[in-house]
Design a protein around this motif. Structure first.
Motif, PDB file in Angstrom:
ATOM      1  N   UNK A 559      -0.933  31.800  -9.874  1.00  0.00           N
ATOM      2  CA  UNK A 559      -0.657  31.492 -11.286  1.00  0.00           C
ATOM      3  C   UNK A 559      -0.839  29.994 -11.546  1.00  0.00           C
ATOM      4  N   UNK A 560      -0.290  29.169 -10.667  1.00  0.00           N
ATOM      5  CA  UNK A 560      -0.416  27.716 -10.836  1.00  0.00           C
ATOM      6  C   UNK A 560      -1.878  27.296 -10.707  1.00  0.00           C
ATOM      7  N   UNK A 561      -2.607  27.884  -9.753  1.00  0.00           N
ATOM      8  CA  UNK A 561      -4.012  27.515  -9.545  1.00  0.00           C
ATOM      9  C   UNK A 561      -4.858  27.849 -10.769  1.00  0.00           C
ATOM     10  N   UNK A 562      -4.612  28.990 -11.382  1.00  0.00           N
ATOM     11  CA  UNK A 562      -5.364  29.362 -12.595  1.00  0.00           C
ATOM     12  C   UNK A 562      -5.091  28.366 -13.711  1.00  0.00           C
ATOM     13  N   UNK A 563      -3.832  28.005 -13.886  1.00  0.00           N
ATOM     14  CA  UNK A 563      -3.483  27.030 -14.926  1.00  0.00           C
ATOM     15  C   UNK A 563      -4.154  25.684 -14.635  1.00  0.00           C
ATOM     16  N   UNK A 564      -4.161  25.274 -13.379  1.00  0.00           N
ATOM     17  CA  UNK A 564      -4.777  23.995 -13.025  1.00  0.00           C
ATOM     18  C   UNK A 564      -6.281  24.019 -13.241  1.00  0.00           C
ATOM     19  N   UNK A 565      -6.941  25.144 -12.977  1.00  0.00           N
ATOM     20  CA  UNK A 565      -8.373  25.249 -13.239  1.00  0.00           C
ATOM     21  C   UNK A 565      -8.654  25.172 -14.740  1.00  0.00           C
ATOM     22  N   UNK A 566      -7.798  25.791 -15.535  1.00  0.00           N
ATOM     23  CA  UNK A 566      -7.966  25.700 -16.989  1.00  0.00           C
ATOM     24  C   UNK A 566      -7.808  24.255 -17.441  1.00  0.00           C
ATOM     25  N   UNK A 567      -6.858  23.543 -16.869  1.00  0.00           N
ATOM     26  CA  UNK A 567      -6.669  22.134 -17.223  1.00  0.00           C
ATOM     27  C   UNK A 567      -7.874  21.286 -16.836  1.00  0.00           C
ATOM     28  N   UNK A 568      -8.476  21.593 -15.682  1.00  0.00           N
ATOM     29  CA  UNK A 568      -9.694  20.883 -15.286  1.00  0.00           C
ATOM     30  C   UNK A 568     -10.805  21.133 -16.297  1.00  0.00           C
ATOM     31  N   UNK A 583     -13.219  15.731 -35.370  1.00  0.00           N
ATOM     32  CA  UNK A 583     -11.798  15.421 -35.208  1.00  0.00           C
ATOM     33  C   UNK A 583     -10.964  16.682 -35.016  1.00  0.00           C
ATOM     34  N   UNK A 584     -11.352  17.782 -35.668  1.00  0.00           N
ATOM     35  CA  UNK A 584     -10.594  19.030 -35.562  1.00  0.00           C
ATOM     36  C   UNK A 584     -10.649  19.562 -34.134  1.00  0.00           C
ATOM     37  N   UNK A 585     -11.856  19.549 -33.559  1.00  0.00           N
ATOM     38  CA  UNK A 585     -11.998  20.028 -32.179  1.00  0.00           C
ATOM     39  C   UNK A 585     -11.195  19.164 -31.222  1.00  0.00           C
ATOM     40  N   UNK A 586     -11.213  17.855 -31.430  1.00  0.00           N
ATOM     41  CA  UNK A 586     -10.443  16.953 -30.570  1.00  0.00           C
ATOM     42  C   UNK A 586      -8.947  17.234 -30.683  1.00  0.00           C
ATOM     43  N   UNK A 587      -8.484  17.493 -31.915  1.00  0.00           N
ATOM     44  CA  UNK A 587      -7.060  17.750 -32.132  1.00  0.00           C
ATOM     45  C   UNK A 587      -6.619  19.011 -31.387  1.00  0.00           C
ATOM     46  N   UNK A 588      -7.389  20.113 -31.539  1.00  0.00           N
ATOM     47  CA  UNK A 588      -7.022  21.356 -30.872  1.00  0.00           C
ATOM     48  C   UNK A 588      -7.130  21.228 -29.355  1.00  0.00           C
ATOM     49  N   UNK A 590      -6.549  18.449 -27.656  1.00  0.00           N
ATOM     50  CA  UNK A 590      -5.351  17.714 -27.238  1.00  0.00           C
ATOM     51  C   UNK A 590      -4.142  18.647 -27.191  1.00  0.00           C
ATOM     52  N   UNK A 591      -4.042  19.518 -28.187  1.00  0.00           N
ATOM     53  CA  UNK A 591      -2.924  20.471 -28.213  1.00  0.00           C
ATOM     54  C   UNK A 591      -2.976  21.408 -27.008  1.00  0.00           C
ATOM     55  N   UNK A 593      -4.404  20.846 -24.101  1.00  0.00           N
ATOM     56  CA  UNK A 593      -4.087  20.085 -22.896  1.00  0.00           C
ATOM     57  C   UNK A 593      -2.582  19.902 -22.756  1.00  0.00           C
ATOM     58  N   UNK A 594      -1.927  19.602 -23.856  1.00  0.00           N
ATOM     59  CA  UNK A 594      -0.476  19.428 -23.823  1.00  0.00           C
ATOM     60  C   UNK A 594       0.224  20.739 -23.473  1.00  0.00           C
ATOM     61  N   UNK A 595      -0.233  21.842 -24.085  1.00  0.00           N
ATOM     62  CA  UNK A 595       0.397  23.142 -23.847  1.00  0.00           C
ATOM     63  C   UNK A 595       0.261  23.568 -22.386  1.00  0.00           C
ATOM     64  N   UNK A 596      -0.935  23.412 -21.828  1.00  0.00           N
ATOM     65  CA  UNK A 596      -1.136  23.836 -20.442  1.00  0.00           C
ATOM     66  C   UNK A 596      -0.445  22.899 -19.462  1.00  0.00           C
ATOM     67  N   UNK A 597      -0.290  21.638 -19.830  1.00  0.00           N
ATOM     68  CA  UNK A 597       0.489  20.729 -18.988  1.00  0.00           C
ATOM     69  C   UNK A 597       1.942  21.199 -18.931  1.00  0.00           C
ATOM     70  N   UNK A 598       2.498  21.506 -20.084  1.00  0.00           N
ATOM     71  CA  UNK A 598       3.885  21.992 -20.128  1.00  0.00           C
ATOM     72  C   UNK A 598       4.016  23.338 -19.429  1.00  0.00           C
ATOM     73  N   UNK A 599       2.991  24.205 -19.611  1.00  0.00           N
ATOM     74  CA  UNK A 599       3.034  25.516 -18.962  1.00  0.00           C
ATOM     75  C   UNK A 599       3.031  25.377 -17.448  1.00  0.00           C
ATOM     76  N   UNK A 600       2.238  24.444 -16.934  1.00  0.00           N
ATOM     77  CA  UNK A 600       2.211  24.231 -15.487  1.00  0.00           C
ATOM     78  C   UNK A 600       3.567  23.755 -14.976  1.00  0.00           C
ATOM     79  N   UNK A 601       4.173  22.808 -15.689  1.00  0.00           N
ATOM     80  CA  UNK A 601       5.493  22.333 -15.274  1.00  0.00           C
ATOM     81  C   UNK A 601       6.515  23.459 -15.309  1.00  0.00           C
ATOM     82  N   UNK A 602       6.463  24.277 -16.351  1.00  0.00           N
ATOM     83  CA  UNK A 602       7.411  25.382 -16.485  1.00  0.00           C
ATOM     84  C   UNK A 602       7.231  26.396 -15.362  1.00  0.00           C
ATOM     85  N   UNK A 603       5.960  26.741 -15.073  1.00  0.00           N
ATOM     86  CA  UNK A 603       5.717  27.738 -14.039  1.00  0.00           C
ATOM     87  C   UNK A 603       6.081  27.210 -12.653  1.00  0.00           C
ATOM     88  N   UNK A 604       5.908  25.926 -12.414  1.00  0.00           N
ATOM     89  CA  UNK A 604       6.329  25.372 -11.127  1.00  0.00           C
ATOM     90  C   UNK A 604       7.833  25.474 -10.967  1.00  0.00           C
TER      91      UNK A 604
END
Length: 759
Positions: A559-568, A583-588, A590-591, A593-604
């Motif tokens: 599970x963590x490896x899949x999330x990390x590959x998505x982040x890469x 700008x719209x694509x950049x905003x989404x 960034x969102x 990236x933030x969501x998957x960062x938090x998801x990785x921390x939560x799953x760990x």
């Protein structure tokens, strides 16, 4: 006390749950008279994931075998000539520099040089040329000599011998041979691309001969001229097409080669720095392990002192910072000679003379000081619980000293994985095939920069036009080695290796966590620590973990490896969109990236707590993850405060260790220590960037500190979950006594009835 009241509120909430109140996060654990620690009667869990993981690990070995069979890292370090030979290696060890016959051809290819290479002939030479030479002058001289004398001169000091001795030709071609004696044969050597038509002073740059004029700054409007002998004869240098070669055209050609080299230059310099300082880096890593060990021993005996001293140091630092800043502010304010005001400048020392800067420092430091003071006042009881847990972890480690050595084994596994993965990726990157270019001389002769029209590539030269790179007989066409092209499917193998690196690394981390969790759970649930503690608890925990729960660890790691590959992947997209105006694509992005960062921390966090319950009860990953999550949610206040306070204290410990090693390595590699300690001068090493080994040591020390302090982290986390279950399972009565130690019971205001009667 405020903190005390919060503890009592949390206990009351737990007691209400015990009394029968409904709870959407499951029911509290019930008392089980047969439960006394990690269950021995258990079965294998998550078998399918275990089989899949073992197959994929076997796949890593297969990829490694392929990479080591077909790869050659030397291709990444040494330049290649037109035949694919490595300059400065093997047969060409005495010829370390690569010479380009005509750099202008590189300019004609344009940006395509990155993918197609430079189409001009390239040979390995001992030294880069340091003077000017052009075939047209030599050709004219030889023709003149032949007409005057009527014979072809072979004198050792004649025009032919002295001029041709300076020629740079392909291997096996000697322009002084009698077979090339006439001036017409000289022109054939140039026309057949067997010898360079001209050259100019050049310097070695990363093993390539590039124009010295780049650094000398000669006027680009001038034509290159050559003085012949001691007379006043001057001639423009011309290429094989009789076109004048100007500084500007050479700069254009060398610019594209320079761009190509820049892709590799920094990496090669960094690699060189790491290579030159590898023994110092290894010494630094060994020293970091010693410092971590000493710090852990220090925490074993002085846990409470370290915690409160750390807090006191924070107060002292910010208190002193605020006081000194305000004092300096008023001092500058009362200085009539100080008229400096706020301006933007690159001189940092100027800001230290601006009173507003010190006022800002003072306000910031004072604000942080007040916030810390309020946190300590309101959470001091929680901090006391955290200290009690750290001390209890210290006692557990004291009874199981082997746990201090346990992090070495996961560290060695991780180090081996990094080494294997890095070496395999390096060999994969050098798993190449030789690509030859069929370059049309007519296209190169014009000024077109359409590199697709100028050069085409094929893995087999006969696919397009019959062409032998070792036989230049095809009329009007030249077949040259262009580059070593990475095999197409290796990019997919690189992605596979990256995914398996994440999966295996997370499996090693999870295995280390579960082994420690099993050992510390055995300690907590032993009512009499001296009599009920199992023999060799960490070895028994290791056996249970590997034999029964390899699949469960692989499940969580996947599970963590899949999330990390998505982040890469998101990082890659972010790099691609940096030059975009969307700008719209950049905003989404960034969102995401933030969501998957938090998801990785939560799953760990979920994984770690799931591994603890797996180590105790032997259930599968999903069931244990659910039980751990519900247990946390039923005690969310304690988890939010105690767990995070403990993590913060351990993080401070990591920073102390990293700070010590990083500062020492910084002053060692920049030469400061050698100036004060003369015996260190013998260990000085030449570096391109002195901060490269500093960064390597700093990052590696943080990794090592994280591994070592994971002992305390897992001790506290495991004891904390056991502590929460202890509160749910037991009530302190004679039938259901608490397993927690005396200090924790005192902090919580709890006691066992049996103990109270004995008192």
């Amino acid at each position: 006390m405020c903190g005390k009241g919060e503890v009592e509120d949390a206990d009351t909430a737990t007691q209400n749950q015990k009394d029968g109140e409904g709870n959407k996060y499951g029911s509290p654990k019930k008392y089980d008279p047969t439960f006394n620690g990690p269950i021995n009667d258990r079965g294998c869990t998550d078998i399918i994931c275990c089989i899949l993981f073992l197959i994929c690990v076997l796949g890593m070995a297969v990829v490694g075998f392929f990479a080591y069979s077909y790869g050659d890292p030397l291709l990444l370090l040494y330049p290649s000539d037109s035949a694919g030979n490595l300059c400065g290696h093997g047969e060409y060890l005495d010829k370390p520099n690569l010479f380009f016959f005509d750099l202008i051809d590189c300019a004609k290819v344009g940006p395509g040089i990155v993918t197609l290479g430079c189409p001009t002939k390239q040979v390995c030479v001992t030294d880069c040329p340091s003077e000017y030479w052009t075939w047209a002058v030599q050709y004219g001289k030889e023709q003149l000599e032949e007409k005057i004398s009527g014979i072809i001169s072979t004198s050792s000091n004649g025009v032919r011998e002295t001029g041709r001795a300076a020629m740079i030709c392909d291997y096996g071609i000697n322009p002084l041979d009698n077979a090339y004696a006439s001036a017409a044969k000289l022109k054939e050597l140039i026309d057949d691309d067997l010898c360079a038509g001209y050259y100019y002073p050049q310097k070695e740059v990363l093993g390539r001969c590039l124009p010295a004029i780049i650094t000398e700054g000669i006027d680009t409007a001038q034509s290159l001229a050559e003085k012949v002998g001691n007379d006043n004869y001057t001639s423009d240098i011309v290429d094989s097409q009789n076109k004048t070669v100007t500084i500007e055209s050479i700069l254009d050609g060398s610019a594209f080669v320079t761009k190509l080299l820049q892709v590799r230059s920094y990496g090669e310099k960094v690699f060189s720095d790491v290579e030159n300082s590898k023994w110092f880096i290894l010494f630094g890593l060994g020293l970091s392990m010693i410092v971590c060990f000493l710090w852990i021993v220090l925490m074993r005996w002085l846990a409470g002192v370290i915690v409160w001293v750390t807090i006191a140091l924070f107060f002292a630092i910010f208190g002193f910072a605020s006081g000194y800043s305000y004092w300096t502010y008023y001092d500058l304010k009362n200085d009539v000679n100080n008229t400096n005001s706020w301006i933007l400048t690159t001189d940092f020392t100027y800001y230290l003379t601006v009173k507003e800067v010190w006022l800002a420092f003072g306000c910031t430091s004072a604000t942080i000081f007040i916030i810390l003071l309020l946190i300590i006042l309101f959470l001091r009881s929680r901090i006391m619980i955290a200290i009690a847990l750290v001390k209890e972890g210290s006692r557990a480690i004291g009874m199981m000293m082997f746990t201090l050595l346990w992090p070495i084994w996961p560290f060695l596994l991780e180090l081996s994985l990094v080494a294997y993965w890095g070496a395999t990726c390096l060999y994969l990157a050098s798993s190449t095939k030789q690509v030859y270019g069929v370059t049309n001389l007519t296209a190169i002769a014009n000024d077109s920069y359409d590199y697709q029209a100028t050069s085409t590539t094929t893995s087999n030269p006969v696919d397009l036009i019959p062409c032998d790179p070792n036989n230049q007989t095809t009329g009007g066409e030249i077949c040259n080695f262009v580059k070593n092209e990475v095999l197409t499917y290796t990019i997919y193998l690189q992605f596979y290796m990256l995914f398996m690196f994440f999966w295996t690394m997370n499996w090693i981390i999870g295995m280390g966590q579960m082994v420690l969790a099993g050992a510390f759970a055995s300690y907590y649930w032993a009512f009499d620590k001296n009599e009920h503690m199992p023999t060799f608890p960490i070895i028994k925990s290791l056996g249970r973990t590997l034999f029964y729960h390899t699949g469960s660890i692989a499940f969580g790691a996947l599970i963590i490896a899949i999330i990390q590959m998505i982040r890469v992947g998101l990082e890659y997209l972010d790099a691609k969109l940096k030059g975009s105006e969307n700008a719209v694509a950049k905003f989404f992005l960034k969102c995401l990236k933030c969501c998957f960062y938090c998801l990785e921390k939560f799953m760990k966090m979920i994984n770690k707590n799931a591994y603890i319950l797996i180590a105790i009860y032997g259930k599968n990953f999903c069931t244990s993850a659910k039980d751990a999550f519900f247990l946390i949610m039923r005690n969310i206040i304690r988890v939010a405060v105690v767990d995070k306070v403990t993590d913060f204290l351990l993080f401070i410990s990591k920073l102390v260790v990293v700070g010590i090693l990083t500062v020492l390595s910084f002053y060692f590699f920049n030469g400061t220590l050698a100036k004060h300690l003369t015996f260190l001068q013998q260990f000085e090493v030449e570096l391109n960037f002195f901060f490269v080994p500093v960064i390597v040591i700093g990052i590696s020390t943080y990794v090592i500190a994280s591994i070592f302090f994971s002992v305390y982290g897992m001790a506290v986390d495991t004891l904390f979950l056991c502590f929460l279950e202890d509160l749910e399972r037991n009530d302190g009565s004679e039938e259901k006594p608490y397993y927690m130690n005396k200090e924790l019971k005192e902090v919580l205001g709890k006691k066992n009835v049996k103990a109270e009667k004995e008192d």
